[in-house]
Write an enzyme that holds these catalytic residues in place. Structure first.
Site, mmCIF file in Angstrom:
data_model
loop_
_atom_site.group_PDB
_atom_site.id
_atom_site.type_symbol
_atom_site.label_atom_id
_atom_site.label_comp_id
_atom_site.label_asym_id
_atom_site.label_seq_id
_atom_site.Cartn_x
_atom_site.Cartn_y
_atom_site.Cartn_z
ATOM 1 N N GLU B 130 0.838 -1.203 0.000
ATOM 2 C CA GLU B 130 0.000 0.000 0.000
ATOM 3 C C GLU B 130 0.872 1.251 0.000
ATOM 4 O OE1 GLU B 130 -2.846 0.567 3.121
ATOM 5 O OE2 GLU B 130 -4.017 1.958 1.908
ATOM 6 N N HIS B 142 -0.057 6.498 6.946
ATOM 7 C CA HIS B 142 1.263 6.035 6.500
ATOM 8 C C HIS B 142 2.311 7.020 6.983
ATOM 9 C CE1 HIS B 142 0.082 2.724 3.698
ATOM 10 N NE2 HIS B 142 -1.087 3.332 3.869
ATOM 11 N N GLY B 250 -19.466 1.853 7.664
ATOM 12 C CA GLY B 250 -20.376 2.877 8.160
ATOM 13 C C GLY B 250 -19.648 4.135 8.601
ATOM 14 N N ASP B 274 -9.696 -3.385 4.723
ATOM 15 C CA ASP B 274 -8.629 -2.487 5.172
ATOM 16 C C ASP B 274 -8.461 -2.638 6.690
ATOM 17 O OD1 ASP B 274 -6.558 -0.688 4.973
ATOM 18 O OD2 ASP B 274 -7.829 1.097 4.925
ATOM 19 N N LEU B 308 -8.507 8.516 10.159
ATOM 20 C CA LEU B 308 -8.841 7.087 10.206
ATOM 21 C C LEU B 308 -7.597 6.268 9.887
ATOM 22 C CD1 LEU B 308 -12.278 7.222 8.374
ATOM 23 C CD2 LEU B 308 -11.913 6.589 10.772
ATOM 24 N N ALA B 309 -7.455 5.149 10.568
ATOM 25 C CA ALA B 309 -6.260 4.322 10.405
ATOM 26 C C ALA B 309 -6.674 2.879 10.140
ATOM 27 C CB ALA B 309 -5.371 4.427 11.654
ATOM 28 N N GLY B 310 -7.437 2.701 9.083
ATOM 29 C CA GLY B 310 -7.936 1.364 8.780
ATOM 30 C C GLY B 310 -9.218 1.103 9.547
#
Lengths: 256, 382
Positions: B130, B142, B250, B274, B308-310
């Site tokens: 990724e 990242h 969601g 993810d 957001l981190a996954g």
């Protein structure tokens, strides 16, 4: 002949894609006759859009190829078929055949092509466009209804139509190798696609005109299972438009 | 193994009272009703599975996950095993293992490890880089200091380390050298995804013309759709060669936007998890690559930020969300975790359908779309 008038090129593409996929479902070793030019593009687009694996096992035979044009040339039909058909439909390149217009012995290559079609079991469905002169494949006016794959001379009109794809009109080859009208009539099913006003006259002559070598497309009147898919503009010069609509609306289930 | 009495649901549609016979790693025969009883003498009682009252779908394929069960795919063989066990229990039978951005030598080492695993485990489809060829402007979770340009030397080093098991790579196509890198990866048989990018419509379309064929988690870590600047999502909608990954938890994408995506490209939506390490594990502090992540109420964010981190999804939850939250037709929803990801990888003549000749991968689900039983490569996993 079944004449079907649909609202758009996209609807034509979807209709043709359904016909082809029904055939493939019945016969996984389906043999599709493919054509170049702008007319069949909506059909390829519709098949591509489905995102399905069904075409992985089929074979394809192209109608024609220029003579003497290297296959690496972007306008050779080897290149065009590879770009527009093989890649987009994810066909197995080993099962996609294009006439060998660059062969040292074109006459022998034409015979070999006929044999290859026969060995594959014949063509299940031949996709066709139609030229302004009424040509199908590169079978120009006065082509024999019994002709097989062979070398033909392009008409000045066809050459100037195709000049837009080349850097100069002189670059358009003079000769081509094309399946004959007899070869096309041997396909088990024929699907001719035409859109736009420019095709209206050729369509009217092919569908409702006399059987004549002056309009090679009229040969399809001899085919037992030919379907013509048109938009309103391409159908605009047909006399029996309302009748074709009536027939389509009242098709029995078994004919769909 | 003979499964019978199920309500089959795959991209081909719904079939009631469906049965299928698994022989070795392949679906050998399918049918409906009690016609399977003609085969019964050759199938031991213990090898029959009564699936009445359950949905039966193909095994799910996840193009994009980073971990689960407290473990990350970046952390070696044991961690990979722990994380995969969680996803397999939730119906993911074939996985592409995604790696977040790390120093190049660390990525190469990870790729070698996955190459080794993939050679032994057919349920691992390979690796997905990724990073590190991402836009600093849309880096998401990242580590910025490890982001690099896709110059030929970097590309070759990673390709070599992967030994042919690099399945997917995400690239920001506006980076210097990116288009040439796309050529190189495509020629090597790697599926190139556009993502973590500042590219607009034109540059994205050019990347697709060069052979990129996936949009990594559409809408997230890229420009939004704007009526005067359509951006990468519209480029993907317009190109029927391209799959769009969606994270359907969601949170990452609003359900109404999910509906829009399914309307625009019904066959080409791929529901990815993810998932990071907290999938199938409790809330709390986690690591993603070299970054700290806090998970609260199942939402993973870079600690101290709102980035957001996954996700903490599993694919059965994605499917349930698609059907119940976004009101997607179940046939299309299940396609997005089976046939479409298979197609995105060019593997749809073997995976993604319950048809004879396809891999013996299948999931049984209850009325709430929770996976209850999983078969992969002909063996029962759960």
């Amino acid at each position: 002949m079944q004449v079907i008038i649909l609202p758009s090129a996209a609807a034509i593409g979807d209709y043709a894609a359904d016909v082809i996929l029904r055939g493939v479902a019945e016969r996984p070793s389906y043999v599709l006759g493919v054509a170049t030019g702008s007319s069949p593009l909506p059909v390829y687009e519709a098949l591509e859009r489905r995102w399905i694996p069904e075409l992985a096992g089929i074979s394809a035979f192209a109608l024609d190829e220029y003579v003497g044009l290297p296959y690496s040339h972007p306008e050779s039909y080897h290149s065009v078929i590879d770009r527009e058909v093989t890649t987009r439909l994810r066909l197995d390149p080993n099962r996609v055949h294009v006439p060998d217009g660059f062969a040292d012995d074109p006459a022998a290559a034409a015979t070999t092509y006929e044999t290859a079609i026969r060995d594959a079991g014949g063509i299940d469905l031949q996709l066709l466009g139609i030229g302004g002169s009424g040509h199908i494949g590169f079978n120009e006016p006065t082509s024999s209804f019994a002709s097989r794959t062979r070398i033909k001379t392009l008409t000045p009109g066809t050459r100037s139509d195709n000049a837009r794809f080349f850097s100069s009109p002189d670059e358009v080859p003079l000769h081509c190798m094309t399946q004959g009208l007899g070869t096309i009539l041997d396909a088990r099913q024929v699907l001719l696609v035409a859109t736009g006003e420019k095709k209206a006259s050729a369509i009217a002559r092919a569908v409702e005109g006399p059987l004549t070598s002056m309009c090679p497309g009229s040969a399809l009147q001899l085919h037992p299972d030919a379907t013509v898919l048109l938009d309103e503009a391409a159908a605009s010069e047909l006399t029996l438009r309302d009748y074709y609509r009536f027939v389509f609306e009242h098709r029995p289930k078994w004919q769909r | 193994m003979l499964l019978h009495g199920a309500r089959k649901l795959d991209a081909d549609g719904i079939v009631d009272d469906f049965w299928m016979l698994l022989v070795g790693d392949t679906i050998s025969t399918t049918g409906t009703g009690d016609s399977w009883q003609a085969l019964a003498p050759s199938v031991a009682d213990s090898a029959r599975f009564d699936a009445r009252g359950r949905w039966l779908t193909p095994g799910f394929i996840d193009l994009h996950a980073h971990g689960g069960g407290g473990a990350s795919f970046d952390d070696g063989i044991d961690a990979i095993g722990t994380a995969l066990a969680v996803h397999r229990a939730h119906g993911t039978t074939r996985s592409v293992l995604s790696l977040v951005t790390n120093p190049l030598d660390r990525l190469a080492e990870n790729l070698r490890g996955i190459a080794d695993l993939a050679s032994r485990d057919p349920l691992i489809l390979g690796s997905h880089l990724e990073g590190p060829f991402l836009s600093p402007l849309h880096r998401g979770a990242h580590e910025p200091q490890y982001l690099i340009e896709p110059d030929p030397a970097n590309v070759e080093e990673l390709l070599q380390a992967s030994a042919g098991t690099l399945r997917q790579v995400t690239i920001a196509p506006e980076l210097p050298g990116a288009l040439d890198a796309i050529d190189r990866f495509v020629n090597a048989g790697v599926v190139v995804a556009v993502g973590h990018t500042d590219a607009g419509l034109e540059v994205t379309a050019e990347a697709f013309d060069r052979g990129a064929s996936v949009l990594t988690h559409a809408f997230n870590a890229m420009r939004a759709i704007h009526h005067r600047a359509p951006g990468p999502v519209i480029a993907a909608f317009e190109d029927s060669r391209v799959a769009l990954e969606l994270i359907l938890d969601g949170v990452h994408v609003h359900p109404e936007v999910v509906r829009l995506a399914f309307l625009a490209a019904p066959q080409r939506i791929v529901l990815v998890t993810d998932a990071m390490a907290a999938a199938g594990a409790p809330d709390g502090p986690y690591r993603l690559g070299s970054l700290d992540v806090t998970v609260a109420h199942g939402e993973a964010m870079l600690s101290g930020t709102e980035t957001l981190a996954g996700s903490t999804l599993t694919q059965d939850a994605s499917l349930a969300n698609a059907i119940e939250l976004a009101q997607i037709d179940p046939v299309l929803a299940v396609r997005a975790v089976t046939a479409s990801p298979a197609r995105a990888l060019g593997l749809d003549t073997r995976f993604g359908y319950l048809r004879p000749g396809y891999a013996a991968d299948a999931v049984l689900l209850d009325e709430q779309w929770r996976s209850t039983t999983v078969f992969a490569n002909g063996l029962r996993l759960v």
